[in-house]
Structures are given as C-alpha cells and as structure tokens.
Design an enzyme around this catalytic site. Structure first.
Site, PDB file in Angstrom:
ATOM      1  N   ASP A  63       6.768  -5.095   6.879  1.00 57.89           N
ATOM      2  CA  ASP A  63       5.353  -4.852   7.235  1.00 57.89           C
ATOM      3  C   ASP A  63       4.491  -6.085   6.375  1.00 57.89           C
ATOM      4  O   ASP A  63       4.068  -5.850   5.372  1.00 57.89           O
ATOM      5  CB  ASP A  63       4.818  -3.428   6.440  1.00 57.89           C
ATOM      6  CG  ASP A  63       3.477  -3.370   6.396  1.00 57.89           C
ATOM      7  OD1 ASP A  63       2.952  -3.872   7.262  1.00 57.89           O
ATOM      8  OD2 ASP A  63       3.002  -2.206   5.664  1.00 57.89           O
ATOM      9  N   SER A  64       4.642  -7.049   6.943  1.00 58.51           N
ATOM     10  CA  SER A  64       4.219  -8.285   6.363  1.00 58.51           C
ATOM     11  C   SER A  64       2.698  -8.506   7.019  1.00 58.51           C
ATOM     12  O   SER A  64       2.342  -7.967   7.902  1.00 58.51           O
ATOM     13  CB  SER A  64       4.952  -9.503   6.901  1.00 58.51           C
ATOM     14  OG  SER A  64       4.829  -9.564   8.503  1.00 58.51           O
TER      15      SER A  64
ATOM     16  N   ASP B 256       0.029 -11.485   7.876  1.00 55.33           N
ATOM     17  CA  ASP B 256      -0.206 -12.569   8.782  1.00 55.33           C
ATOM     18  C   ASP B 256       0.763 -13.868   8.531  1.00 55.33           C
ATOM     19  O   ASP B 256       0.662 -14.218   7.510  1.00 55.33           O
ATOM     20  CB  ASP B 256      -1.393 -12.960   9.443  1.00 55.33           C
ATOM     21  CG  ASP B 256      -2.072 -11.662  10.262  1.00 55.33           C
ATOM     22  OD1 ASP B 256      -1.208 -10.912  11.056  1.00 55.33           O
ATOM     23  OD2 ASP B 256      -3.254 -11.486   9.868  1.00 55.33           O
TER      24      ASP B 256
ATOM     25  N   ASP C  51       0.771  -1.080   0.066  1.00 56.10           N
ATOM     26  CA  ASP C  51       0.104   0.091  -0.065  1.00 56.10           C
ATOM     27  C   ASP C  51       0.877   1.480  -0.013  1.00 56.10           C
ATOM     28  O   ASP C  51       0.236   2.312  -0.286  1.00 56.10           O
ATOM     29  CB  ASP C  51      -0.935   0.196   1.184  1.00 56.10           C
ATOM     30  CG  ASP C  51      -0.180  -0.285   2.375  1.00 56.10           C
ATOM     31  OD1 ASP C  51       0.413   0.664   2.894  1.00 56.10           O
ATOM     32  OD2 ASP C  51      -0.233  -1.457   2.828  1.00 56.10           O
TER      33      ASP C  51
ATOM     34  N   TYR D  39      -7.485  -3.702  13.772  1.00 62.60           N
ATOM     35  CA  TYR D  39      -6.868  -4.715  13.909  1.00 62.60           C
ATOM     36  C   TYR D  39      -7.320  -5.647  15.084  1.00 62.60           C
ATOM     37  O   TYR D  39      -7.968  -5.000  16.128  1.00 62.60           O
ATOM     38  CB  TYR D  39      -5.253  -4.851  14.172  1.00 62.60           C
ATOM     39  CG  TYR D  39      -4.589  -4.063  12.783  1.00 62.60           C
ATOM     40  CD1 TYR D  39      -5.155  -4.439  11.645  1.00 62.60           C
ATOM     41  CD2 TYR D  39      -3.350  -3.395  12.970  1.00 62.60           C
ATOM     42  CE1 TYR D  39      -4.317  -4.060  10.359  1.00 62.60           C
ATOM     43  CE2 TYR D  39      -2.698  -3.042  11.647  1.00 62.60           C
ATOM     44  CZ  TYR D  39      -3.384  -3.226  10.604  1.00 62.60           C
ATOM     45  OH  TYR D  39      -2.473  -2.795   9.362  1.00 62.60           O
TER      46      TYR D  39
HETATM   47  C1  GXQ Z   1      -0.437  -2.314   5.942  1.00 64.89           C
HETATM   48  N1  GXQ Z   1       0.473  -1.451   5.327  1.00 64.89           N
HETATM   49  C2  GXQ Z   1      -0.365  -3.886   5.964  1.00 64.89           C
HETATM   50  N2  GXQ Z   1      -0.001  -5.566   7.842  1.00 64.89           N
HETATM   51  C3  GXQ Z   1      -0.769  -4.624   7.251  1.00 64.89           C
HETATM   52  N3  GXQ Z   1      -3.472  -8.769  11.116  1.00 64.89           N
HETATM   53  C4  GXQ Z   1      -0.883  -6.433   8.765  1.00 64.89           C
HETATM   54  C5  GXQ Z   1      -1.648  -7.165   8.084  1.00 64.89           C
HETATM   55  C6  GXQ Z   1      -2.533  -7.983   8.877  1.00 64.89           C
HETATM   56  C7  GXQ Z   1      -2.557  -7.753  10.100  1.00 64.89           C
HETATM   57  C8  GXQ Z   1      -1.644  -7.017  10.959  1.00 64.89           C
HETATM   58  C9  GXQ Z   1      -0.995  -6.233  10.279  1.00 64.89           C
HETATM   59  C10 GXQ Z   1      -3.437  -8.716  12.358  1.00 64.89           C
HETATM   60  C11 GXQ Z   1      -3.638 -10.142  13.201  1.00 64.89           C
HETATM   61  C12 GXQ Z   1      -3.615  -9.805  14.519  1.00 64.89           C
HETATM   62  N4  GXQ Z   1      -2.527  -9.594  15.150  1.00 64.89           N
END
Ligand code: GXQ
Length: 288
Positions: free
Chosen positions: A164-165, A167, A95, A232
C-alpha cells in the site's frame, strides 16, 4: 518532495506533476494536524463534506467516506485469490486500513507490517480510530523500516504480500522498480501472491505499463484490476497483481455470509469484474 498542493479560500487542491493541469479540490473546515516528520509533511484535515482526510506531502492518502473501497479491494482481491493465506506481509499504509481488512480473514496466523514513517501510525491512531483499529489485532507485528530493505531480507516466507505505497515521488519511489519486485518474489512461498498499489491507467500510462511489464517478467500469472475511489485522481486506482500459482481473476475461497456482511465494496462479482479492462488499457498491456 516539493509540495505543489495548496489551500485557497478554504479549498484544498491536490496539485502534482504526475497529473499535470488537473486537480481535485476538497473544501476544508479545519486543520487537525500539520507537521513534518523525518520523511514527509503530514496533514490531517477535517473536510466540510468528506469526513477527515489524510494528506502526505500534499497528496491525498484517504478520506473517511471512501477509504473502504481502496482498502477492501487491495486486501481482499489477493486474499480471496489465495486458497489458504496464513502468513501475510503488508508494506506501507501506516493508517492501518489494509491491516483492518486482512485481519477479517480467520485463516491468517501472522501479519508482518512494515512502514517507514512511525508518525503516520501515530496520527492515524489519534485521529482515525476506525481505520487504525487494524493495529489492535494481536496477529500484527509492526516493523518501522524501509519497505524495500525489509522485503529484501525476507525469503520464502509469505503467502500474500500487499504493498500500500504512496506515489513514486517521495519515499515510495523504489517500490515501483524491478529490484523491489524481485525481492517480493523471493519473499513469497511457492504459491504466493502479491498485490501492489497500481496507479491510474487514465493518468500514468507509462508508470502503469512499466509495473505490468515488471510483474509479467517475474510472475507466471499477472493481472490488473481497478477500483473506483472518488478522492483519488481520475476517480479510480489500479491494483497490480502477480501470482506464483493461483489464478487471480476469481475468488478461490467462498466468502462466509458474516464476512460479506461487514463489507461495503468487495464481493465475488466485483472481484471478477474489476479485471475487465477498457479497450485502450487492454491495448496498452498487449505484447508486453
Ligand atoms: C491508504 N492506506 C494509502 N495509498 C494510500 N495517489 C495511496 C496514496 C496516494 C495515491 C494512491 C494510493 C493516487 C495517484 C494517482 N494514481
């Protein structure tokens, strides 16, 4: 990945075996984009009260009104912990939100960006211009590649690496394992710092403990911070940090006023406060 989330009577519910029996629901007004890429299902919704929302394989990646909390903290906590970060690597986050934040630092000379799924970048550029503006920075070099493979090919190169992964189910799985962290360490310069998406200590005790354990094994300094993000699961998410030199729990550089004025979440007080953990979390990390 099998998709569990569903839309019932206009409400999107984020259902996932990683947080069994509990789900966040957000009212949807319109589906703006829905397509399967080579790697995952990409959905972009107009919500009723939470702006636009990006969802990958049924999991919320961001909503417009609270993305600043996650992107500012995941970027600025490691960036302000480093005394002079010039060469940066960002893995994941198609993004562009982390790029936007890293780009605010004038000392940065180069930002390598590695994302596996080109389609996510395209969707963000079309529908989320205030986030994807990170790509406009001329210091950004985009690499469409598997993050794990890219990291392993880099040696002694970066001051800060931000991961910035998504899950650890789906394309991001390898980014939660020991070999990836060994690769991160080898890709860093001697005083380098890593910051990785650290999941939620209320919901995934084993996953979080494992990340902390791996990081402690490999880095002389390790610390875990957390961010409040209403969309989240559990309303919070962690940052797992490792450093080969600088301390992490306080900023090592002063934030200029004109920089601070652009931010909505990060400041030097919350930098330090975000490392203060609840008692059960302290216990979880004890002795590992
Ligand atoms: C935004 N730039 C990317 N990364 C977001 N689930 C994530 C994607 C999914 C996510 C957290 C950050 C949270 C799961 C519960 N801990």
């Amino acid at each position: 990945m099998k998709k569990y989330s569903k839309i019932v009577d206009g409400w999107f519910s984020e259902i996932c075996p990683m947080w069994p029996g509990v789900a966040l629901s957000i009212k949807i007004e319109k589906v703006l984009y829905s397509k399967k890429s080579k790697f995952q299902q990409i959905d972009l919704f107009q919500t009723s009260n939470f702006g636009k929302m990006l969802v990958l394989d049924g999991i919320i990646q961001l909503t417009e009104p609270d993305e600043f909390a996650y992107h500012e903290m995941l970027a600025h906590v490691p960036m302000f912990s480093h005394p002079d970060p010039e060469n940066i690597l960002v893995v994941g986050g198609g993004d562009g939100g982390i790029l936007r934040e890293v780009g605010r630092h004038d000392c940065v000379k180069n930002i390598d960006f590695c994302e596996i799924d080109e389609e996510v970048i395209k969707v963000a550029k079309e529908f989320l211009p205030n986030i994807a503006c990170g790509f406009d920075d001329p210091r950004v070099n985009v690499h469409i590649e598997d993050g794990n493979a890219f990291v392993h090919a880099q040696k002694n190169k970066y001051d800060v690496i931000i991961v910035d992964s998504s899950d650890p189910i789906g394309p991001g799985e390898a980014l939660f394992e020991h070999p990836f962290y060994e690769g991160l360490k080898a890709a860093l310069k001697p005083n380098g710092i890593i910051a990785t998406q650290g999941e939620s200590f209320f919901l995934h005790k084993e996953c979080v403990t494992n990340l902390v354990k791996i990081t402690k094994e490999l880095f002389s300094v390790q610390a875990y911070s957390y961010i409040l993000v209403p969309t989240y699961p559990g309303g919070h998410i962690g940052i797992n940090l490792g450093s080969l030199g600088p301390e992490l729990k306080k900023p090592n550089r002063k934030i200029p006023d004109n920089f601070q004025n652009q931010l909505k979440y990060y400041n030097s007080d919350i930098h330090a406060a975000s490392f203060v953990l609840p008692q059960f979390t302290k216990k979880m990390f004890q002795g590992i």
